[in-house]
Design an enzyme around this catalytic site. Structure first.
Site, PDB file in Angstrom:
ATOM      1  CG  HIS A  57       7.581  39.012   3.031  1.00 39.97           C
ATOM      2  ND1 HIS A  57       7.617  39.365   1.707  1.00 39.97           N
ATOM      3  CD2 HIS A  57       6.911  37.841   3.078  1.00 39.97           C
ATOM      4  CE1 HIS A  57       7.001  38.458   0.981  1.00 39.97           C
ATOM      5  NE2 HIS A  57       6.559  37.507   1.791  1.00 39.97           N
TER       6      HIS A  57
ATOM      7  CG  ASP B  33      10.505  31.161  -4.735  1.00 34.94           C
ATOM      8  OD1 ASP B  33       9.942  30.186  -4.210  1.00 34.94           O
ATOM      9  OD2 ASP B  33       9.938  32.244  -4.929  1.00 34.94           O
TER      10      ASP B  33
ATOM     11  NE  ARG C 187       5.565  25.337  -3.553  1.00 30.31           N
ATOM     12  CZ  ARG C 187       5.634  26.463  -2.835  1.00 30.31           C
ATOM     13  NH1 ARG C 187       6.547  27.383  -3.124  1.00 30.31           N
ATOM     14  NH2 ARG C 187       4.833  26.658  -1.834  1.00 30.31           N
TER      15      ARG C 187
ATOM     16  CB  SER D 209       8.642  29.822  -1.462  1.00 31.32           C
ATOM     17  OG  SER D 209       8.147  30.841  -2.279  1.00 31.32           O
TER      18      SER D 209
ATOM     19  CE  LYS E 262       9.474  34.735  -2.790  1.00 37.62           C
ATOM     20  NZ  LYS E 262       8.291  34.198  -3.403  1.00 37.62           N
TER      21      LYS E 262
HETATM   22  N1  URA Z   1       4.357  33.383  -0.993  1.00 38.65           N
HETATM   23  C1  URA Z   1       5.534  32.988  -1.544  1.00 38.65           C
HETATM   24  O1  URA Z   1       6.356  33.814  -1.912  1.00 38.65           O
HETATM   25  N2  URA Z   1       5.767  31.672  -1.662  1.00 38.65           N
HETATM   26  C2  URA Z   1       4.896  30.721  -1.267  1.00 38.65           C
HETATM   27  O2  URA Z   1       5.176  29.543  -1.391  1.00 38.65           O
HETATM   28  C3  URA Z   1       3.679  31.151  -0.707  1.00 38.65           C
HETATM   29  C4  URA Z   1       3.431  32.492  -0.580  1.00 38.65           C
END
Ligand code: URA
Length: 436
Positions: free
Chosen positions: A82, A161, A168, A183, A187
């Site tokens: 990722h 999220d 946010r 966050s 995932k």
């Molecule tokens: N990418 C994400 O998935 N979350 C964040 O908070 C910042 C970048």
């Protein structure tokens, strides 16, 4: 338990318990906690921070707010990679086939581009017919048969999220380390792989502008991943210039195919070799990074990685002839060469602005619903450190719209700085975090 008390507690810098964090995540996801209270809480976190245990609890609560993908139907240790978001980042298209060609299953859930950053799914959809909307059964079957499949993020993956990120975004609370780490990791944990390799970008095109901040984020995410029982590594890589030379969907796919044919630019090759090596190491396929790099290089030399890309594209409905004959891809109507305005050395590239230039040409999304133009983008001829004379071509813009093109030319010219002093080259890989 009352949300008011939790906001007060965080405002005073106190530590929340697992139970309290679960209460606020579940309450917000189910609609019991309103946006204004959650916003106040997030702002308190921005000022007071969260400790490791709180960050882990927040990650787990968000991961468990939706479906946790059960990959047990796939044999072997599954590896995922990722990136925290970059410009010109086509590594998944290269390292996925390399790792899969060595027998390590890559069951990947990827995203689309948003803002100045690109996304793997948009790039893959450059292959006519390619689809990431395949059933879980077909996803598992494809990974078992040929070790590589990529699907889109399902709506039920870490929904907490999704809601918190949107909040946010509009309350100036995105750039807090624990919030970013939880966050991303919520995932990744929900997506189910056993091995997680994170590419944490640092620089003008990244979320974290400095190496120090990127390293802190990397250490936090590695701790969360290992704490949750996943073998996690983070590679910190430079994003002070685009990765490789191409930015834009089809242009990047073509550069990835070139790389799989053994003609990768050095930074792109370093990124893929390093990230893929940690995927192999985590999965137990190799015992050290040197062995990994030798095996990976052989997948390029032998053509096995290129064949794997073709097999994967075909298995997800795409036309594999494009892998072997990339000239089949459509081109933008027009190209325009952006020239150096002075003699000297390229000393800086505002990479976020470069990503935005591609977006302006139509290559990215302004909103999640925007249609993108797969043919447009930028191909650089010079990057940081290159000596240039006035009038030399720095980059070629690929465009379909004259108005967008003229705005893009100005934007790109402003994004590239020419200085008078030669620069020593900066390595692309800045560090690796294995355990912290
Ligand atoms: N990418 C994400 O998935 N979350 C964040 O908070 C910042 C970048």
């Amino acid at each position: 338990m009352r949300m008011y008390d939790l906001i007060m507690k965080k405002k005073h810098g106190e530590t929340l318990t697992d139970e309290e964090i679960r209460f606020l995540v579940n309450g917000y996801t189910k609609g019991g906690i309103p946006d204004y209270q959650m916003s106040a809480f997030l702002m308190a976190v921005c000022f007071q921070g969260m400790n490791e245990a709180e960050t882990l609890a927040l990650t787990m609560a968000m991961a468990e707010s939706g479906e946790i993908l059960d990959l047990s139907a796939i044999h072997g240790m599954k590896a995922d990679k990722h990136s925290t978001g970059g410009v010109g980042d086509k590594t998944s298209l290269i390292l996925g086939p390399m790792v899969a060609a060595l027998g390590v299953p890559v069951a990947k859930m990827s995203g689309r581009g948003l803002g100045h950053t690109g996304g793997t799914i948009d790039k893959l959809e450059s292959f006519p017919g390619f689809s990431v909307s395949i059933s879980n059964e077909r996803f598992f079957e494809n990974v078992n048969r040929m070790k590589l499949a990529i699907i889109g993020q399902t709506a039920d993956l870490a929904p907490a999220d999704k809601m918190l990120y949107a909040l946010r975004d509009v309350t100036a609370t995105v750039d807090q380390l624990s919030l970013i780490a939880s966050s991303i990791m919520s995932k990744k944990l929900a997506a189910g792989s056993d091995v997680i390799v994170l590419d944490v970008k640092a620089g003008s095109g990244a979320f974290m502008k400095t190496y120090e901040d990127a390293r802190k984020l990397a250490e936090t995410m590695v701790k969360i991943g290992n704490g949750a029982g996943r073998k996690t590594y983070a590679v910190i890589s430079d994003m002070n210039q685009p990765l490789g030379y191409a930015v834009g969907n089809i242009l990047e796919v073509k550069e990835a195919i070139e790389a799989l044919n053994g003609r990768a630019p050095e930074d792109l090759s370093d990124a893929c070799m390093t990230l893929a090596s940690y995927m192999l190491l985590g999965a137990g396929r190799v015992t050290d990074i040197t062995e990994a790099k030798e095996l990976l290089a052989e997948t390029i030399r032998s053509g096995a990685a290129l064949t794997k890309l073709a097999e994967f594209v075909e298995a997800q409905g795409g036309d594999k002839r494009y892998v072997y004959e990339p000239d089949r891809f459509p081109r933008a109507n027009r190209t325009y060469e952006v020239k150096a305005q002075a003699d000297g050395y390229i000393s800086a590239m505002n990479t976020e602005e470069i990503g935005l230039t591609s977006l302006l040409l139509g290559g990215g999304r302004e909103t999640k619903e925007s249609e993108i133009d797969l043919t447009v983008g930028i191909v650089f001829e010079k990057k940081i450190g290159a000596k240039v004379s006035s009038g030399d071509t720095i980059a070629v813009l690929h465009a379909n719209d004259e108005t967008k093109l003229s705005a893009a030319v100005t934007k790109l010219q402003n994004a590239v700085t020419i200085g008078q002093t030669p620069l020593s080259p900066v390595p692309h890989i800045l560090g690796v975090v294995e355990q912290s």
